[in-house]
Motif scaffolding. Structure first.
Motif, short mmCIF file in Angstrom:
data_model
loop_
_atom_site.label_atom_id
_atom_site.label_comp_id
_atom_site.label_asym_id
_atom_site.label_seq_id
_atom_site.Cartn_x
_atom_site.Cartn_y
_atom_site.Cartn_z
N THR A 21 14.62 54.01 44.44
CA THR A 21 15.78 53.16 44.69
C THR A 21 16.72 53.16 43.49
O THR A 21 17.94 53.03 43.66
CB THR A 21 15.36 51.72 45.02
OG1 THR A 21 14.45 51.24 44.02
CG2 THR A 21 14.71 51.66 46.38
N ARG A 22 16.19 53.30 42.28
CA ARG A 22 17.05 53.41 41.11
C ARG A 22 17.85 54.72 41.15
O ARG A 22 19.02 54.76 40.78
CB ARG A 22 16.23 53.34 39.83
CG ARG A 22 15.61 51.98 39.56
CD ARG A 22 16.64 50.94 39.20
NE ARG A 22 17.26 51.22 37.91
CZ ARG A 22 18.23 50.51 37.38
NH1 ARG A 22 18.73 49.49 38.06
NH2 ARG A 22 18.74 50.82 36.21
N LYS A 26 22.68 51.79 44.73
CA LYS A 26 22.68 50.49 45.39
C LYS A 26 22.79 50.60 46.90
O LYS A 26 23.28 49.70 47.57
CB LYS A 26 23.83 49.63 44.85
CG LYS A 26 23.69 49.31 43.37
CD LYS A 26 24.77 48.39 42.90
CE LYS A 26 24.60 48.04 41.43
NZ LYS A 26 25.66 47.13 40.94
#
Length: 254
Positions: A21-22, A26
């Protein structure tokens, strides 16, 4: 042994989600489009299977599936950035649902959007009369952007041709009792200045400061961890409310 496998696989799934997810940015948070919403659910479901499937032979397969899904999500995100057709296909387009106070029923049917949803979103923007709306646009994330008719909009200083002062973004200088030295440096300030400002407001120990912000006018807003509020406002009516009980005890005649 099975508990240990679940423990280790859960750590692996957690670490994988954190890293992926990083990398993806976003896309999984904030206002999600329909694609991003479904994508986030699927991503979490694969991670949940990876964490709880106790069959050792399938752990690698689940991890491969999670990695592949993250890669495909990254590819889709990149395509959205560089290609307008891909952006239209994946993220969708905004749709006009109100034009000059008139509801466009055809567009609403295409979007599976009903009158109750539109009325609710208009009320959330303090619009109770649809005749006051110039344009209402349903965004790809499901939000409704509303442009009121010119005679219904609030007045601004520009409308009255009044000059205004520049308002910058406040800068955080202290958070959770810790000085943010980088922010001090960016504003050509130092720790000595900060301590003097805190002492001027009656704060002797910086560890007691929960939050301190430098306003655009140069003043310092300070919030301490323990606020000296004698009678805090309590809007609940729960009998177990400690604030309500304290107020009743103070009002009770001795």
């Amino acid at each position: 042994m099975q508990y240990l496998e679940v423990f280790l696989q859960t750590i692996l799934a957690f670490a994988a989600i954190l890293i992926y997810t990083r990398i993806l940015g976003k896309q999984q948070i904030g206002q999600l489009t329909f694609f991003e919403y479904i994508n986030g659910i699927t991503f979490g479901s694969i991670a949940a299977v990876l964490a709880t499937d106790i069959e050792p032979s399938r752990t690698g397969m689940h991890f491969l599936g999670l990695t592949l899904f993250a890669f495909l999500t990254w590819v889709a995100g990149y395509a959205v950035l560089v290609s307008r057709p891909a952006r239209k296909l994946i993220s969708g387009e905004p749709t006009v649902v109100v034009h000059n106070g008139k509801i466009l029923e055809g567009n609403m049917k295409k979007m599976r959007y009903n009158f109750d949803e539109m009325a609710m979103q208009l009320r959330q923007k303090n619009v109770f009369d649809i005749a006051d709306v110039e344009y209402a646009i349903l965004e790809p994330d499901g939000d409704l952007s509303v442009l009121l008719k010119s005679q219904k909009r609030p007045l601004t200083p520009a409308d009255l041709q009044l000059p205004t002062q520049y308002e910058g973004v406040p800068t955080e200088l202290v958070m959770d009792g810790e000085i943010l030295f980088q922010n001090l440096k960016q504003n050509n300030l130092d720790e000595k200045w900060l301590i003097q400002q805190l002492q001027a407001q009656g704060v002797q120990d910086i560890s007691q400061v929960d939050y301190a912000v430098l306003r655009s006018d140069g003043s310092l807003y300070v919030n301490c961890k323990e606020d000296d509020i004698i009678n805090p406002v309590d809007i609940t009516d729960a009998p177990e409310s400690p604030v309500k009980q304290e107020k009743e005890e103070q009002d009770r005649p001795s």
